[in-house]
Design a protein around this motif. Structure first.
Motif, PDB file in Angstrom:
ATOM      1  N   MET A  95       0.845  17.707   8.904  1.00  0.00           N
ATOM      2  CA  MET A  95      -0.176  17.374   8.178  1.00  0.00           C
ATOM      3  C   MET A  95       0.217  15.930   7.516  1.00  0.00           C
ATOM      4  SD  MET A  95      -1.589  19.722   4.941  1.00  0.00           S
ATOM      5  CE  MET A  95      -2.713  18.912   3.634  1.00  0.00           C
ATOM      6  N   TRP A  96       1.369  15.542   7.006  1.00  0.00           N
ATOM      7  CA  TRP A  96       1.764  14.132   5.722  1.00  0.00           C
ATOM      8  C   TRP A  96       1.913  13.748   7.011  1.00  0.00           C
ATOM      9  CZ3 TRP A  96      -0.649  14.727   1.178  1.00  0.00           C
ATOM     10  CH2 TRP A  96      -0.522  16.701   0.953  1.00  0.00           C
ATOM     11  N   ASN A  97       1.668  13.294   7.873  1.00  0.00           N
ATOM     12  CA  ASN A  97       1.976  12.116   9.500  1.00  0.00           C
ATOM     13  C   ASN A  97       1.261  11.404   9.283  1.00  0.00           C
ATOM     14  OD1 ASN A  97       3.162  10.408  10.669  1.00  0.00           O
ATOM     15  ND2 ASN A  97       2.820  11.124  12.789  1.00  0.00           N
ATOM     16  N   ILE A  98       0.282  11.008   7.941  1.00  0.00           N
ATOM     17  CA  ILE A  98      -0.598   9.890   7.540  1.00  0.00           C
ATOM     18  C   ILE A  98       0.035   8.303   7.721  1.00  0.00           C
ATOM     19  CG2 ILE A  98      -2.679   8.977   6.629  1.00  0.00           C
ATOM     20  CD1 ILE A  98      -2.156  11.752   4.508  1.00  0.00           C
ATOM     21  N   PRO A  99      -0.192   7.598   8.963  1.00  0.00           N
ATOM     22  CA  PRO A  99      -0.172   6.219   9.070  1.00  0.00           C
ATOM     23  C   PRO A  99      -0.324   5.251   7.914  1.00  0.00           C
ATOM     24  CG  PRO A  99      -1.809   6.513  11.005  1.00  0.00           C
ATOM     25  CD  PRO A  99      -1.987   7.861   9.831  1.00  0.00           C
ATOM     26  N   PHE A 100      -0.334   5.096   6.726  1.00  0.00           N
ATOM     27  CA  PHE A 100      -0.665   4.353   5.980  1.00  0.00           C
ATOM     28  C   PHE A 100      -0.296   3.090   5.969  1.00  0.00           C
ATOM     29  CE2 PHE A 100      -0.388   3.685   0.837  1.00  0.00           C
ATOM     30  CZ  PHE A 100      -1.533   4.234   0.707  1.00  0.00           C
ATOM     31  N   LEU A 101       0.780   3.119   6.346  1.00  0.00           N
ATOM     32  CA  LEU A 101       1.452   1.234   6.847  1.00  0.00           C
ATOM     33  C   LEU A 101       1.130   1.490   8.328  1.00  0.00           C
ATOM     34  CD1 LEU A 101       2.858   0.315   3.349  1.00  0.00           C
ATOM     35  CD2 LEU A 101       0.875  -0.087   4.126  1.00  0.00           C
ATOM     36  N   PRO A 102       1.766   0.147   9.016  1.00  0.00           N
ATOM     37  CA  PRO A 102       2.227   0.165   9.912  1.00  0.00           C
ATOM     38  C   PRO A 102       3.713   0.160  10.597  1.00  0.00           C
ATOM     39  CG  PRO A 102       1.270  -1.636   9.576  1.00  0.00           C
ATOM     40  CD  PRO A 102       0.655  -0.966   8.461  1.00  0.00           C
ATOM     41  N   PRO A 103       4.366   0.338  11.061  1.00  0.00           N
ATOM     42  CA  PRO A 103       5.964   0.628  11.025  1.00  0.00           C
ATOM     43  C   PRO A 103       6.320  -1.103  11.089  1.00  0.00           C
ATOM     44  CG  PRO A 103       5.125   0.357  13.346  1.00  0.00           C
ATOM     45  CD  PRO A 103       3.628   0.863  12.152  1.00  0.00           C
ATOM     46  N   THR A 104       7.475  -0.956   9.901  1.00  0.00           N
ATOM     47  CA  THR A 104       7.815  -2.549   9.312  1.00  0.00           C
ATOM     48  C   THR A 104       8.906  -1.938  10.533  1.00  0.00           C
ATOM     49  OG1 THR A 104       7.892  -1.430   6.972  1.00  0.00           O
ATOM     50  CG2 THR A 104       9.010  -3.080   7.620  1.00  0.00           C
ATOM     51  N   ALA A 105       8.451  -3.626  10.992  1.00  0.00           N
ATOM     52  CA  ALA A 105       9.294  -3.841  12.024  1.00  0.00           C
ATOM     53  C   ALA A 105      10.127  -5.053  12.325  1.00  0.00           C
ATOM     54  CB  ALA A 105       8.912  -3.911  13.948  1.00  0.00           C
ATOM     55  N   SER A 106      10.104  -5.887  11.083  1.00  0.00           N
ATOM     56  CA  SER A 106      10.627  -7.187  10.545  1.00  0.00           C
ATOM     57  C   SER A 106      12.025  -7.603   9.350  1.00  0.00           C
ATOM     58  CB  SER A 106      10.015  -8.226  10.903  1.00  0.00           C
ATOM     59  OG  SER A 106      10.069  -8.634   9.295  1.00  0.00           O
ATOM     60  N   LYS A 107      13.038  -7.356   9.643  1.00  0.00           N
ATOM     61  CA  LYS A 107      14.101  -8.514   8.736  1.00  0.00           C
ATOM     62  C   LYS A 107      12.837  -8.697   7.310  1.00  0.00           C
ATOM     63  CE  LYS A 107      18.200 -11.009   7.432  1.00  0.00           C
ATOM     64  NZ  LYS A 107      18.471 -12.150   7.703  1.00  0.00           N
ATOM     65  N   GLU A 108      11.929  -9.333   6.875  1.00  0.00           N
ATOM     66  CA  GLU A 108      11.132 -10.000   6.009  1.00  0.00           C
ATOM     67  C   GLU A 108      10.329  -8.931   5.999  1.00  0.00           C
ATOM     68  OE1 GLU A 108      12.614 -11.722   8.573  1.00  0.00           O
ATOM     69  OE2 GLU A 108      13.610 -13.081   8.049  1.00  0.00           O
ATOM     70  N   GLY A 109       9.557  -8.499   6.937  1.00  0.00           N
ATOM     71  CA  GLY A 109       8.928  -7.081   6.947  1.00  0.00           C
ATOM     72  C   GLY A 109      10.069  -6.551   5.707  1.00  0.00           C
ATOM     73  N   GLU A 110      11.197  -5.795   5.677  1.00  0.00           N
ATOM     74  CA  GLU A 110      10.735  -4.409   4.672  1.00  0.00           C
ATOM     75  C   GLU A 110      11.464  -4.955   3.776  1.00  0.00           C
ATOM     76  OE1 GLU A 110      14.852  -4.082   7.415  1.00  0.00           O
ATOM     77  OE2 GLU A 110      13.790  -3.575   8.467  1.00  0.00           O
ATOM     78  N   ALA A 111      12.091  -6.577   3.796  1.00  0.00           N
ATOM     79  CA  ALA A 111      11.730  -6.547   1.883  1.00  0.00           C
ATOM     80  C   ALA A 111      10.672  -6.644   1.438  1.00  0.00           C
ATOM     81  CB  ALA A 111      12.147  -8.400   2.599  1.00  0.00           C
ATOM     82  N   ILE A 112       9.320  -7.441   1.980  1.00  0.00           N
ATOM     83  CA  ILE A 112       8.285  -7.500   1.377  1.00  0.00           C
ATOM     84  C   ILE A 112       7.858  -5.825   1.255  1.00  0.00           C
ATOM     85  CG2 ILE A 112       5.812  -7.674   2.279  1.00  0.00           C
ATOM     86  CD1 ILE A 112       6.884 -10.609   3.774  1.00  0.00           C
ATOM     87  N   SER A 113       8.102  -4.826   2.572  1.00  0.00           N
ATOM     88  CA  SER A 113       7.566  -3.669   2.070  1.00  0.00           C
ATOM     89  C   SER A 113       7.945  -2.949   0.175  1.00  0.00           C
ATOM     90  CB  SER A 113       7.904  -2.827   2.882  1.00  0.00           C
ATOM     91  OG  SER A 113       7.481  -2.756   4.473  1.00  0.00           O
ATOM     92  N   ALA A 114       9.401  -3.522   0.156  1.00  0.00           N
ATOM     93  CA  ALA A 114      10.081  -3.842  -1.074  1.00  0.00           C
ATOM     94  C   ALA A 114       9.591  -3.774  -2.176  1.00  0.00           C
ATOM     95  CB  ALA A 114      11.574  -3.387  -1.033  1.00  0.00           C
ATOM     96  N   LEU A 115       9.483  -4.980  -2.484  1.00  0.00           N
ATOM     97  CA  LEU A 115       8.317  -5.627  -3.178  1.00  0.00           C
ATOM     98  C   LEU A 115       7.279  -5.238  -3.451  1.00  0.00           C
ATOM     99  CD1 LEU A 115       7.833  -8.119  -4.935  1.00  0.00           C
ATOM    100  CD2 LEU A 115       7.195  -9.087  -3.146  1.00  0.00           C
ATOM    101  N   TYR A 116       6.047  -4.222  -2.323  1.00  0.00           N
ATOM    102  CA  TYR A 116       5.629  -3.908  -2.265  1.00  0.00           C
ATOM    103  C   TYR A 116       5.099  -2.601  -2.767  1.00  0.00           C
ATOM    104  CZ  TYR A 116       0.240  -1.211  -1.194  1.00  0.00           C
ATOM    105  OH  TYR A 116      -0.206  -1.008  -0.420  1.00  0.00           O
ATOM    106  N   TRP A 117       5.822  -1.279  -2.901  1.00  0.00           N
ATOM    107  CA  TRP A 117       6.235  -0.497  -3.091  1.00  0.00           C
ATOM    108  C   TRP A 117       6.453  -0.442  -4.728  1.00  0.00           C
ATOM    109  CZ3 TRP A 117       3.410   2.720  -1.208  1.00  0.00           C
ATOM    110  CH2 TRP A 117       3.234   3.115   0.224  1.00  0.00           C
TER     111      TRP A 117
END
Ligand code: CUA
Length: 323
Positions: free
Chosen positions: A1-23
């Protein structure tokens, strides 16, 4: 039920850093937003007109400590976020050494990707996991934008200029590739897939000529040499000792400083070479006549990319006659 694809998966090193900033920014907004919202509700209830018990006559009108807190705290937070975001921005857009370079040409309505060894792909891009990637992109017609949401990267793809970006894919898999700039009727169909492979798998794929869509035995610089001697006929003047027209030697040119006829100096990078091929009159080299014909409209962006790869390959050679 909670498996809502809120964001696409994060699949790059830079993307992980950007996701952290985003959250971080999102949760800060939720936190301060809650203080305002629930504070307003609480005060509205407490000081409602019918509540006789509350004294309003000696209310405090100003409080220096409170004023300083709600001024300085947001200032510090905003500056910290700015510094953090600027660092992540630079990671993606500032030049970095040692990257695997792919060329991307956008045109209505497809993505054309080219690997250094000559392998070409349309609307698909295969990349090795764990390696820094440099994308150099240009458009052949209107403005497009090259976007890979799973990597959290995006770059405008503009006619007339090379735009670059850097990222490091981490997870092997298949990811969406989008054009994110409205570019005409079939903009929404200007999409594709990025395939991230294990490095060994990728090397095999690359050596095998890719998906065999348009296999070619020639590397990018060999293709460039062919343009140089073929359709471009550059070799009639350049590096031809018997030429009637004096043309600059291209050996050792890439990355060097070039003196121009107007007295200024430029570094011979991709942008300079491209301009000098398509519009040679723009920057004439000191000591030479503006004799070269313009190749604007004659060569495709693809051929220009190939030519530049060839001229780059001459960078370590010595020019004749000590020019
Ligand atoms: Cu290309 Cu939208």
């Amino acid at each position: 039920m909670w498996n809502i694809p809120f964001l696409p998966p994060t699949a790059s090193k830079e993307g992980e850093a950007i996701s952290a900033l985003y959250w971080t920014i999102s949760w800060l907004a939720v936190f301060f937003g809650s203080i305002v919202l629930f504070g307003a509700i609480y005060l509205a209830v407490k000081y409602r007109a019918s509540n006789e018990a509350v004294r309003r006559d000696d209310a405090v009108e100003t409080d220096m400590k409170l004023e300083l807190t709600w001024t300085l705290l947001p200032l510090v937070l905003a500056l910290a976020i700015f510094a953090w975001a600027a660092k992540l921005y630079a990671d993606i857009y500032a030049p970095r050494e040692g990257a695997y370079e792919v060329f991307v040409i956008g045109k209505q309505w497809m993505w054309h990707c080219q690997h250094p060894n000559g392998v070409r792909e349309n609307n698909e891009l295969h990349l090795p996991a764990g390696r820094l990637i440099k994308v150099t992109a240009i458009s052949q017609d209107v403005i497009h934008a090259f976007s890979i949401p799973a990597f959290r990267v995006k770059r405008d793809v503009v006619p007339g200029r090379y735009n670059t970006m850097f990222f490091t894919p981490t997870q092997p898999g298949k990811y969406h590739l989008f054009c994110t700039e409205y570019c005409g009727t079939k903009h929404s169909e200007m999409i594709g897939w990025v395939y991230v492979m294990q490095p060994e798998e990728f090397e095999k794929w690359l050596a095998g000529g890719g998906a065999a869509a348009a296999p070619t035995a020639m590397s990018l610089e060999e293709q460039g040499k062919q343009v140089f001697e073929g359709v471009g006929a550059c070799n009639t003047c350049h590096m031809n000792p018997n030429s009637a027209v004096k043309a600059p030697d291209l050996r050792g040119l890439f990355g060097s400083k070039v003196k121009l006829a107007d007295g200024s100096t430029v570094v011979a990078d991709e942008a300079y070479l491209r301009e000098s091929i398509l519009n040679p009159a723009a920057k004439v080299v000191a000591g030479y006549q503006a004799a070269m014909p313009a190749y604007q409209g004659v060569l495709s962006e693809e051929q220009v990319v190939q030519l530049i790869a060839y001229i780059k390959s001459l960078a370590n050679q010595k020019p004749a006659g000590g020019q």
